[in-house]
Design an enzyme around this catalytic site. Structure first.
Site, PDB file in Angstrom:
ATOM      1  N   LYS A   9       0.967  -1.289   0.044  1.00 61.10           N
ATOM      2  CA  LYS A   9      -0.080  -0.022   0.108  1.00 61.10           C
ATOM      3  C   LYS A   9       0.949   1.271   0.144  1.00 61.10           C
ATOM      4  O   LYS A   9       1.986   1.126   0.416  1.00 61.10           O
ATOM      5  CB  LYS A   9      -1.058   0.063   1.201  1.00 61.10           C
ATOM      6  CG  LYS A   9      -0.228   0.033   2.660  1.00 61.10           C
ATOM      7  CD  LYS A   9       0.099   1.428   3.287  1.00 61.10           C
ATOM      8  CE  LYS A   9       0.763   1.301   4.636  1.00 61.10           C
ATOM      9  NZ  LYS A   9       1.524   2.446   4.907  1.00 61.10           N
ATOM     10  N   LEU A  96       5.381   0.381   3.383  1.00 65.70           N
ATOM     11  CA  LEU A  96       4.587  -0.288   2.256  1.00 65.70           C
ATOM     12  C   LEU A  96       3.520  -1.495   2.796  1.00 65.70           C
ATOM     13  O   LEU A  96       2.830  -1.909   2.120  1.00 65.70           O
ATOM     14  CB  LEU A  96       5.366  -0.888   1.402  1.00 65.70           C
ATOM     15  CG  LEU A  96       6.138  -0.001   0.360  1.00 65.70           C
ATOM     16  CD1 LEU A  96       7.449  -0.712  -0.354  1.00 65.70           C
ATOM     17  CD2 LEU A  96       5.414   0.873  -0.716  1.00 65.70           C
ATOM     18  N   GLY A  97       3.531  -1.363   4.263  1.00 66.66           N
ATOM     19  CA  GLY A  97       2.661  -2.116   4.837  1.00 66.66           C
ATOM     20  C   GLY A  97       2.732  -3.549   4.371  1.00 66.66           C
ATOM     21  O   GLY A  97       1.799  -4.720   4.666  1.00 66.66           O
ATOM     22  N   SER A 101      -0.224  -6.590   5.196  1.00 67.44           N
ATOM     23  CA  SER A 101      -0.904  -7.288   4.061  1.00 67.44           C
ATOM     24  C   SER A 101      -0.727  -8.768   4.327  1.00 67.44           C
ATOM     25  O   SER A 101      -1.649  -9.458   3.973  1.00 67.44           O
ATOM     26  CB  SER A 101      -0.042  -6.764   2.832  1.00 67.44           C
ATOM     27  OG  SER A 101      -0.699  -7.289   1.797  1.00 67.44           O
ATOM     28  N   ASP A 133      -2.504  -1.273  10.507  1.00 72.74           N
ATOM     29  CA  ASP A 133      -2.783  -1.206   9.201  1.00 72.74           C
ATOM     30  C   ASP A 133      -3.573  -2.577   8.498  1.00 72.74           C
ATOM     31  O   ASP A 133      -3.534  -2.592   7.309  1.00 72.74           O
ATOM     32  CB  ASP A 133      -1.423  -0.983   8.644  1.00 72.74           C
ATOM     33  CG  ASP A 133      -0.875   0.356   8.940  1.00 72.74           C
ATOM     34  OD1 ASP A 133      -1.546   1.186   9.230  1.00 72.74           O
ATOM     35  OD2 ASP A 133       0.274   0.603   8.542  1.00 72.74           O
TER      36      ASP A 133
HETATM   37  O1  C5P Z   1      -0.288  -0.833  15.518  1.00 77.25           O
HETATM   38  P1  C5P Z   1       1.194  -1.325  14.855  1.00 77.25           P
HETATM   39  O2  C5P Z   1       1.800  -2.562  15.588  1.00 77.25           O
HETATM   40  O3  C5P Z   1       1.370  -1.271  13.213  1.00 77.25           O
HETATM   41  O4  C5P Z   1       2.114  -0.103  15.134  1.00 77.25           O
HETATM   42  C1  C5P Z   1       3.351  -0.191  15.359  1.00 77.25           C
HETATM   43  C2  C5P Z   1       3.952   1.202  16.418  1.00 77.25           C
HETATM   44  O5  C5P Z   1       3.610   2.370  15.636  1.00 77.25           O
HETATM   45  C3  C5P Z   1       2.987   1.242  17.583  1.00 77.25           C
HETATM   46  O6  C5P Z   1       3.655   0.424  18.569  1.00 77.25           O
HETATM   47  C4  C5P Z   1       3.196   2.784  17.948  1.00 77.25           C
HETATM   48  O7  C5P Z   1       4.566   2.923  18.502  1.00 77.25           O
HETATM   49  C5  C5P Z   1       3.261   3.294  16.539  1.00 77.25           C
HETATM   50  N1  C5P Z   1       1.919   3.748  15.847  1.00 77.25           N
HETATM   51  C6  C5P Z   1       1.253   4.960  16.520  1.00 77.25           C
HETATM   52  N2  C5P Z   1       0.147   5.334  16.191  1.00 77.25           N
HETATM   53  C7  C5P Z   1      -0.710   4.582  15.130  1.00 77.25           C
HETATM   54  C8  C5P Z   1       0.052   3.468  14.631  1.00 77.25           C
HETATM   55  C9  C5P Z   1       1.273   2.991  14.965  1.00 77.25           C
HETATM   56  O8  C5P Z   1       1.987   5.317  17.397  1.00 77.25           O
HETATM   57  N3  C5P Z   1      -1.900   5.106  14.935  1.00 77.25           N
END
Ligand code: C5P
Length: 279
Positions: A9, A96-97, A101, A133
């Site tokens: 993405k 790029l996710g 994905s 994501d």
């Molecule tokens: O949710 P995910 O595991 O992808 O997020 C990884 C890190 O990115 C989180 O631990 C946080 O530090 C940061 N993050 C954030 N705000 C978001 C998404 C991610 O602070 N909306």
């Protein structure tokens, strides 16, 4: 056995709204899937096993594919073992996710392998528990995402675009970039107006995570400047970087340490997963 592609993405714009009490950030972003894919192969087995074409990627319980398998088992109470092979093409630490994905593709595959026992909405709700994501990839491929990124508004197709992904050799981890965010430097646009601009021919490309990424690694800023000099009509870092997307049909010239991938926007048809001929 089931073979599925797992697309990357980009974030056409990404605005951080505020830091939350849980440590995450509320954001508003226009996400779009593109034709840069990993390939995943799934089959039932006695025991779980994840293999990967890229030896650098962890295949233990830190991998989002394993987290997705565990999540599906936990939510459904079903008992099964799953063998997964990941053919990695999407660069990682790129914004790029790719990992998200892969997790969404795994949830979709598990539901297929169980004769679509669960509605898509269940998969979407569950997916938010293991990452911000992942839910997006279960949309139709174009979505306005808010909250942590997990609140999805599926949208109509955007005007078609050719693009290049430019991936610098260096990577950045998402938590590191968020940690360096200066909350006094956030953009002050109205994200819903920005969104409308993408549908009425007045797109505005910005990403609040570019500034902290450039502060961590100033070489990235220099790469962006070189990409802009090539005449693309937009160059922007995607997600928390370090990849940039470059919109337009120009052919890029080489930059040492930067790998280019051609791509287009893709979408998922209702009831089907992404396919290499989908648009
Ligand atoms: O949710 P995910 O595991 O992808 O997020 C990884 C890190 O990115 C989180 O631990 C946080 O530090 C940061 N993050 C954030 N705000 C978001 C998404 C991610 O602070 N909306």
């Amino acid at each position: 056995m089931l073979q599925l592609i797992s697309p990357a993405k980009i974030n056409l714009f990404l605005q951080i709204l505020r830091r939350r009490v849980d440590g995450y950030h509320d954001l508003a972003s226009l996400f779009q899937t593109i034709s840069l894919y990993d390939h995943l192969t799934f089959s039932f087995a006695e025991q779980d096993e994840l293999t990967c074409s890229d030896a650098c990627l962890p295949t233990d319980s830190s991998n989002l594919i394993i987290k997705a398998v565990d999540l599906f088992r936990r939510k459904t109470g079903l008992k099964f073992g799953l063998k997964v092979h990941l053919e990695k093409h999407i660069p990682y630490e790129a914004g790029l996710g790719g990992g998200s994905s892969n997790a969404a593709t795994t949830l979709w595959a598990l539901n297929e392998l169980h004769s679509r026992a669960y509605p898509l909405q269940d998969l979407m709700t569950w997916s938010a528990e293991i990452g911000s994501d992942i839910t997006f990839f279960l949309s139709n491929g174009t979505a306005y995402c808010t909250g942590r990124g997990e609140i999805i508004n599926s949208l109509n197709p955007l005007p078609k675009e050719s693009l290049w992904i430019a991936k610098p050799a260096q990577g950045l981890s998402t938590p590191t970039v968020f940690k360096h965010l200066d909350l006094t430097q956030l953009s002050l646009h109205d994200p819903e107006r920005t969104l409308i601009g993408f549908y009425n021919g007045r797109p505005l490309y910005y990403n609040d995570l570019e500034e902290p990424a450039f502060r961590i690694d100033p070489a990235l800023h220099h790469i962006k400047q070189q990409l802009m000099e090539m005449g693309f009509h937009a160059v922007l870092m995607t997600g928390s970087g370090t990849a940039f997307y470059c919109l337009g049909s120009k052919t890029p010239y080489q930059i040492p340490g930067v790998t280019f991938y051609p791509a287009t926007f893709i979408r998922r048809q209702p009831g089907q997963w992404y396919s290499q001929i989908s648009i």
